[in-house]
Design an enzyme around this catalytic site. Structure first.
Site, PDB file in Angstrom:
ATOM      1  N   GLU A 296      50.217 -20.547 128.838  1.00  8.27           N
ATOM      2  CA  GLU A 296      51.351 -20.737 129.753  1.00  8.27           C
ATOM      3  C   GLU A 296      52.522 -19.825 129.416  1.00  8.27           C
ATOM      4  OE1 GLU A 296      49.608 -23.165 128.345  1.00  8.27           O
ATOM      5  OE2 GLU A 296      48.618 -24.028 130.101  1.00  8.27           O
TER       6      GLU A 296
ATOM      7  N   HIS B 286      49.525 -35.797 132.237  1.00 11.62           N
ATOM      8  CA  HIS B 286      49.277 -35.364 133.611  1.00 11.62           C
ATOM      9  C   HIS B 286      50.182 -36.115 134.577  1.00 11.62           C
ATOM     10  CE1 HIS B 286      45.530 -34.381 131.469  1.00 11.62           C
ATOM     11  NE2 HIS B 286      45.520 -33.318 132.245  1.00 11.62           N
TER      12      HIS B 286
END
Lengths: 371, 335
Positions: free
Chosen positions: A105, A175
């Protein structure tokens, strides 16, 4: 999709996808909100039935079509992404414009800044908002400050970072997070959260066109659940403009993303059960946020409830609360109330208790009225 | 190397050296404040590099950026004025030592290693636009241990990006010697699947020739290449570091006497009858004068007005208010 053998994290994603796609109807009914579609817009031409991920795809398709410098990259995006937002785009625009990155990322965002600083349009996907933290340094220290620290000689304004965001029913710690407040502390960025497919397309296209680095958080629980008539052609919905979805006179309710649908229900309940008239505001852009619309409303109603899924301490509600207190002190009839997530990591099995659902919000409205 | 080239390299290196020494002086006079990382000792790196790439090529480096700012075309006076935080500074006085920019020079980046993925992105844009341009991405031996460097190596090799990754190894990451910080100090090998070169970073011609090779490699579409430039900084890491607590004065003296990049070039030119000692002395005098004038400029130029505080946060849109420390203090932000 090449999901096998990629380790625990990818396994978690695949499990999540699986349960998202095969979730039984009874589970869906158990969701903490009911999606309430916006009316079909008439000003942007022909519309088509789309859910949230399809409206995102449509926006990205428009962006790639009209901007030859635009590229899309991220983990698994060339296969369509774990939430199917980029389905078909590689085949349509080529693998040099829609490509997979490794799992990195920080590298993805830094790389995106580099593309953007040359003037090309970079649309990066971070697979989940929860995974954005390795890129925090790049976003906060590089993207947000590039313009300022170079005295406007350089900028990465054509960078947009998309990430699925918010609770999803069973996402657990990694999540489910809503990290908008982290980025709201960072001048130079724009942070946007849409409430449904029509808004998502218009706001995403605005982010892509905006001359500042934008973070676009997509409420992932709505990807499939939210369906609206979305215009096929490109259109922009202005950033930093909140929208009053319902006029009211007694309490102002402010939310963004999924929570907008929660407060819509709360407004109905408050009207029916308490005879209380709620004004509903979708903030849409978290940074820079629309102070005027919110304060104007609170000056009228005298009461403000802000709700978000992220933990209450240091959440963006505190910023709104503080500003409104400064601006509307003499108008206030009750303390500004925040109904938010608990100050805990996002819990798995306790999710139904953690969520700032309509009952908690309704209770807060009741207390404010009786204050 | 032609005589003209030699004289040019000499003058450029000498200008950077003098500029850095002037910055040191201005810092000690408290005219330059804050963070300041000087480049003296490493001049051959930026000068050799610049001699081997085109102006249309792209370059991005870390916070030791003064030398590259100069070789990328910013005059000394604008660099010193940036250091003193004045309005005519190359970033309008808002960047300071670590954040200087020029055309095709993307800074000047403060976070260790963070510029490296950006460099790969710039290289992708070069490739995507098909312009036969490359990106030179620099980082230090300290940054070489950052995780994002390896993320970037992977992406750059995977997509065959025209990027020269250059590790300027000046032997110390802040106060830690490379041996104490890196499991492998063969920085040119740390790209693993990316070919690497180890180059004497004190020799401007070696840097130039190696860079030419690397640039050809990139332009030929063979993907990225790693280059380790072995160099040395005479000053400490930053102005708050005297630079002698983790290395000996003798070590610094030895580098100065045996492998100073300016002396090396000077000797080479004189010994090969490319220039006379007198001629080079004249250049020195000229350079000193330029630096003095620039310093004069940088200390008399006005500071940016307070209104600048709120500017350049977002793209020029309708002016908006920037909230101050309390509700009564507001600044207008215009672009």
């Amino acid at each position: 999709m090449a999901l096998a053998g990629l380790g625990l994290r990818r396994a978690a994603v695949s499990t999540l996808r699986l349960s998202l796609t095969t979730g039984s109807p009874s589970r869906r009914r158990a969701a903490h909100f009911t999606f309430q579609p916006d009316p079909e817009p008439t000003q942007y031409g022909q519309t088509q039935k789309m859910n949230l991920f399809q409206s995102i795809t449509s926006a990205l398709d428009n962006a790639l079509s009209r901007d030859p410098t635009a590229v899309i990259f991220g983990e698994d995006v060339s296969f369509g992404g774990v939430f199917r937002c980029t389905v078909g785009l590689r085949d349509k625009f080529g693998k040099d414009r829609v490509f997979n990155t490794p799992l990195c990322e920080q590298g993805i965002v830094g790389f995106g800044i580099g593309i953007a600083v040359t003037g090309a349009t970079a649309i990066a996907e971070i697979q989940f908002a929860d995974y954005i933290y390795p890129a925090f340094d790049q976003i906060v220290n590089e993207a947000a400050k590039y313009r300022y620290r170079s005295g406007d000689l350089f900028n990465c304004g054509s960078l947009t970072i998309r990430a699925p965001w918010g609770c999803v029913g069973h996402g657990a710690l990694y999540h489910s997070q809503s990290p908008e407040a982290f980025f709201a502390h960072c001048p130079g960025l724009k942070v946007v959260v849409p409430r449904g497919p029509i808004e998502a397309k218009g706001l995403l296209l605005s982010c892509i066109e905006d001359k500042n680095p934008c973070i676009f958080f997509e409420p992932k629980i709505m990807y499939r659940a939210a369906v609206e008539q979305v215009p096929v052609d490109p259109y922009c919905i202005p950033l930093s403009q909140a929208e009053v979805l319902q006029d009211g006179s007694d309490v102002t309710l402010v939310a963004w993303g999924t929570q907008v649908h929660v407060i819509k229900e709360v407004a109905v309940m408050a009207q029916e059960k308490l005879g209380v008239s709620c004004e509903i505001i979708d903030l849409k852009t978290i940074l820079p946020w629309d102070v005027e619309t919110v304060c104007k409303s609170v000056a009228k109603t005298g009461r403000l409830l802000i709700t978000h899924e992220a933990p209450v301490t240091g959440g963006f509600a505190s910023e709104i609360s503080s500003t409104v207190q400064e601006e509307c002190f003499l108008n206030l009839e009750a303390p500004i109330t925040r109904v938010c997530g608990y100050d805990t990591p996002f819990p798995h099995i306790f999710e139904p208790f953690y969520i700032p659902d309509k009952w908690k919000c309704y209770d807060a409205v009741r207390k404010m009225i009786n204050y | 190397m032609t005589r003209e080239q030699g004289l040019q390299y000499y003058k450029t290196m000498q200008t950077i050296r003098r500029m850095e020494l002037k910055a040191d002086q201005l810092y000690k006079q408290k005219i330059i404040r804050g963070f300041c990382h000087l480049y003296d000792g490493q001049e051959a790196c930026c000068v050799g590099l610049e001699a081997a790439i085109n102006r249309t090529d792209h370059l991005i480096t870390a916070y030791r950026a003064h030398g590259f700012t100069y070789t990328r075309g910013i005059p000394v006076r604008e660099i010193l004025a940036e250091l003193t935080g004045r309005i005519s500074g190359c970033a309008k006085g808002k960047g300071g030592s670590m954040h200087m920019y020029a055309k095709n020079f993307y800074g000047g980046n403060g976070i260790v290693g963070a510029q490296v993925p950006l460099g790969a992105g710039i290289a992708l844009a070069c490739k995507y636009f098909g312009k036969d341009e490359i990106c030179v991405t620099l980082y230090g031996d300290g940054a070489a241990n950052q995780g994002q460097i390896f993320e970037t190596f992977n992406m750059a090799a995977l997509w065959k990006l025209p990027c020269i990754f250059i590790c300027e190894n000046n032997r110390y990451g802040m106060g830690t010697s490379v041996e104490r910080a890196a499991a492998s100090t063969d920085y040119y090998k740390r790209g693993d699947f990316i070919p690497g070169l180890r180059v004497d970073g004190m020799d401007v011609l070696a840097v130039r020739e190696a860079t030419k090779f690397a640039a050809d490699h990139c332009r030929a579409g063979k993907g990225p290449i790693v280059m380790e430039l072995q160099t040395y900084r005479y000053h400490g890491h930053s102005m708050s570091d005297p630079g002698v607590s983790y290395r000996t004065r003798e070590e610094i003296q030895e580098v100065r006497s045996k492998s100073d990049p300016i002396t090396l070039l000077k000797d080479r030119m004189v010994n090969n009858n490319l220039a006379s000692v007198e001629e080079l002395k004249e250049i020195d005098v000229e350079v000193r004068k330029e630096i003095e004038d620039a310093a004069q400029f940088a200390t008399t130029d006005p500071e940016p007005p307070l209104e600048e505080l709120g500017n350049h946060i977002y793209y020029k849109e309708a002016p908006f208010e920037v909230r101050g420390p309390n509700q009564w203090t507001r600044y207008k932000s215009v672009g």
